[in-house]
Design a protein around this motif. Structure first.
Motif, PDB file in Angstrom:
ATOM      1  N   ASP A  94      -4.311   8.048   2.753  1.00 25.13           N
ATOM      2  CA  ASP A  94      -3.659   9.142   3.456  1.00 25.13           C
ATOM      3  C   ASP A  94      -2.186   8.867   3.686  1.00 25.13           C
ATOM      4  O   ASP A  94      -1.764   7.728   3.875  1.00 25.13           O
ATOM      5  CB  ASP A  94      -4.322   9.386   4.816  1.00 25.13           C
ATOM      6  CG  ASP A  94      -5.739   9.894   4.701  1.00 25.13           C
ATOM      7  OD1 ASP A  94      -6.559   9.568   5.587  1.00 25.13           O
ATOM      8  OD2 ASP A  94      -6.044  10.622   3.739  1.00 25.13           O
ATOM      9  N   LEU A  95      -1.422   9.940   3.705  1.00 25.26           N
ATOM     10  CA  LEU A  95      -0.001   9.867   4.027  1.00 25.26           C
ATOM     11  C   LEU A  95       0.202   9.426   5.471  1.00 25.26           C
ATOM     12  O   LEU A  95      -0.463   9.922   6.380  1.00 25.26           O
ATOM     13  CB  LEU A  95       0.648  11.236   3.818  1.00 25.26           C
ATOM     14  CG  LEU A  95       2.087  11.393   4.316  1.00 25.26           C
ATOM     15  CD1 LEU A  95       3.044  10.681   3.373  1.00 25.26           C
ATOM     16  CD2 LEU A  95       2.456  12.866   4.436  1.00 25.26           C
ATOM     17  N   VAL A  96       1.124   8.505   5.680  1.00 18.91           N
ATOM     18  CA  VAL A  96       1.559   8.117   7.016  1.00 18.91           C
ATOM     19  C   VAL A  96       2.933   8.707   7.309  1.00 18.91           C
ATOM     20  O   VAL A  96       3.129   9.388   8.313  1.00 18.91           O
ATOM     21  CB  VAL A  96       1.594   6.590   7.191  1.00 18.91           C
ATOM     22  CG1 VAL A  96       2.113   6.224   8.579  1.00 18.91           C
ATOM     23  CG2 VAL A  96       0.214   5.993   6.953  1.00 18.91           C
ATOM     24  N   ALA A  97       3.893   8.442   6.432  1.00 18.95           N
ATOM     25  CA  ALA A  97       5.257   8.910   6.635  1.00 18.95           C
ATOM     26  C   ALA A  97       6.021   8.847   5.334  1.00 18.95           C
ATOM     27  O   ALA A  97       5.757   7.989   4.487  1.00 18.95           O
ATOM     28  CB  ALA A  97       5.966   8.074   7.700  1.00 18.95           C
ATOM     29  N   THR A  98       6.987   9.750   5.166  1.00 18.67           N
ATOM     30  CA  THR A  98       7.889   9.724   4.020  1.00 18.67           C
ATOM     31  C   THR A  98       9.313   9.928   4.499  1.00 18.67           C
ATOM     32  O   THR A  98       9.552  10.466   5.584  1.00 18.67           O
ATOM     33  CB  THR A  98       7.557  10.802   2.977  1.00 18.67           C
ATOM     34  OG1 THR A  98       7.677  12.101   3.559  1.00 18.67           O
ATOM     35  CG2 THR A  98       6.157  10.613   2.415  1.00 18.67           C
ATOM     36  N   ILE A  99      10.248   9.517   3.663  1.00 16.31           N
ATOM     37  CA  ILE A  99      11.663   9.703   3.958  1.00 16.31           C
ATOM     38  C   ILE A  99      12.415   9.907   2.652  1.00 16.31           C
ATOM     39  O   ILE A  99      12.186   9.197   1.673  1.00 16.31           O
ATOM     40  CB  ILE A  99      12.227   8.514   4.772  1.00 16.31           C
ATOM     41  CG1 ILE A  99      13.686   8.765   5.161  1.00 16.31           C
ATOM     42  CG2 ILE A  99      12.057   7.197   4.020  1.00 16.31           C
ATOM     43  CD1 ILE A  99      14.185   7.784   6.213  1.00 16.31           C
ATOM     44  N   LEU A 132       6.182  12.870   9.063  1.00 16.92           N
ATOM     45  CA  LEU A 132       5.165  11.972   9.594  1.00 16.92           C
ATOM     46  C   LEU A 132       3.852  12.701   9.779  1.00 16.92           C
ATOM     47  O   LEU A 132       3.836  13.892  10.132  1.00 16.92           O
ATOM     48  CB  LEU A 132       5.593  11.390  10.943  1.00 16.92           C
ATOM     49  CG  LEU A 132       6.514  10.169  10.932  1.00 16.92           C
ATOM     50  CD1 LEU A 132       7.928  10.557  10.510  1.00 16.92           C
ATOM     51  CD2 LEU A 132       6.547   9.513  12.307  1.00 16.92           C
ATOM     52  N   ALA A 133       2.763  11.987   9.549  1.00 19.47           N
ATOM     53  CA  ALA A 133       1.453  12.539   9.830  1.00 19.47           C
ATOM     54  C   ALA A 133       1.314  12.817  11.324  1.00 19.47           C
ATOM     55  O   ALA A 133       1.865  12.089  12.159  1.00 19.47           O
ATOM     56  CB  ALA A 133       0.360  11.577   9.377  1.00 19.47           C
ATOM     57  N   ASP A 134       0.569  13.863  11.666  1.00 16.95           N
ATOM     58  CA  ASP A 134       0.396  14.213  13.070  1.00 16.95           C
ATOM     59  C   ASP A 134      -0.188  13.055  13.886  1.00 16.95           C
ATOM     60  O   ASP A 134       0.157  12.883  15.062  1.00 16.95           O
ATOM     61  CB  ASP A 134      -0.515  15.430  13.198  1.00 16.95           C
ATOM     62  CG  ASP A 134       0.154  16.711  12.748  1.00 16.95           C
ATOM     63  OD1 ASP A 134      -0.569  17.689  12.487  1.00 16.95           O
ATOM     64  OD2 ASP A 134       1.395  16.746  12.664  1.00 16.95           O
ATOM     65  N   ARG A 137       4.749   7.726  17.730  1.00 21.83           N
ATOM     66  CA  ARG A 137       4.426   6.300  17.787  1.00 21.83           C
ATOM     67  C   ARG A 137       5.084   5.503  16.658  1.00 21.83           C
ATOM     68  O   ARG A 137       5.497   4.369  16.868  1.00 21.83           O
ATOM     69  CB  ARG A 137       2.910   6.088  17.724  1.00 21.83           C
ATOM     70  CG  ARG A 137       2.155   6.747  18.868  1.00 21.83           C
ATOM     71  CD  ARG A 137       0.689   6.343  18.878  1.00 21.83           C
ATOM     72  NE  ARG A 137      -0.005   6.781  17.659  1.00 21.83           N
ATOM     73  CZ  ARG A 137      -0.626   5.962  16.815  1.00 21.83           C
ATOM     74  NH1 ARG A 137      -0.631   4.651  17.049  1.00 21.83           N
ATOM     75  NH2 ARG A 137      -1.245   6.438  15.753  1.00 21.83           N
ATOM     76  N   PHE A 138       5.164   6.096  15.471  1.00 16.64           N
ATOM     77  CA  PHE A 138       5.717   5.411  14.302  1.00 16.64           C
ATOM     78  C   PHE A 138       7.085   5.983  13.961  1.00 16.64           C
ATOM     79  O   PHE A 138       7.346   7.177  14.159  1.00 16.64           O
ATOM     80  CB  PHE A 138       4.817   5.579  13.078  1.00 16.64           C
ATOM     81  CG  PHE A 138       3.494   4.877  13.143  1.00 16.64           C
ATOM     82  CD1 PHE A 138       3.024   4.302  14.312  1.00 16.64           C
ATOM     83  CD2 PHE A 138       2.707   4.798  12.004  1.00 16.64           C
ATOM     84  CE1 PHE A 138       1.798   3.665  14.363  1.00 16.64           C
ATOM     85  CE2 PHE A 138       1.478   4.165  12.037  1.00 16.64           C
ATOM     86  CZ  PHE A 138       1.027   3.595  13.217  1.00 16.64           C
TER      87      PHE A 138
END
Length: 120
Positions: free
Chosen positions: A46-51, A59-61, A66-67
């Motif tokens: 699963d996706l956590v975060a991208t930039i 960011l994932a909900d 938090r991240f």
């Protein structure tokens, strides 16, 4: 060929923090998007975060608030700062990069994975 090397995983108690790093190397013309994905046993990745290269983040909900994801374009490095960790954050975390090689081809590269374990 693009290589991604991750570091920073480990064991932490619930409520604690960890920081992950991922450095890209190779015949890289551009890195358009870098990100972090995670996979728990028996689960999908699963996706956590991208930039993006411009600094736009997604960011994932489940991790918002938090991240934090960031990148250093000069170093071809992406970071993930994880605070207020929960047991459900336990997974193997994979770094990802998408962009273009010198000469034109597009690529998708993955890191080797680093284990993050959060104990209750």
């Amino acid at each position: 060929q693009v290589q991604l090397v991750e570091s920073g995983g480990g064991l932490v108690q619930a409520g604690g923090s960890l920081g992950l790093s991922c450095a890209a190397s190779g015949s890289i013309f551009s890195i358009n998007t870098m990100g972090w994905y995670r996979q728990a046993p028996g689960e999908q990745r699963d996706l956590v975060a991208t930039i993006t290269s411009a600094g736009t983040t997604n960011l994932a909900d489940s991790v918002k608030g938090r991240f934090t994801i960031s990148r250093d374009n000069a170093k071809n490095t992406v970071y993930l700062q994880m605070n207020s960790l929960k047991p459900e954050d336990t997974a193997v975390y994979y770094c990802n990069a998408n962009g273009q090689l010198y000469g034109g081809p597009y690529y998708t590269a993955w890191g080797q994975g680093t284990q993050v374990t959060v104990s209750s």
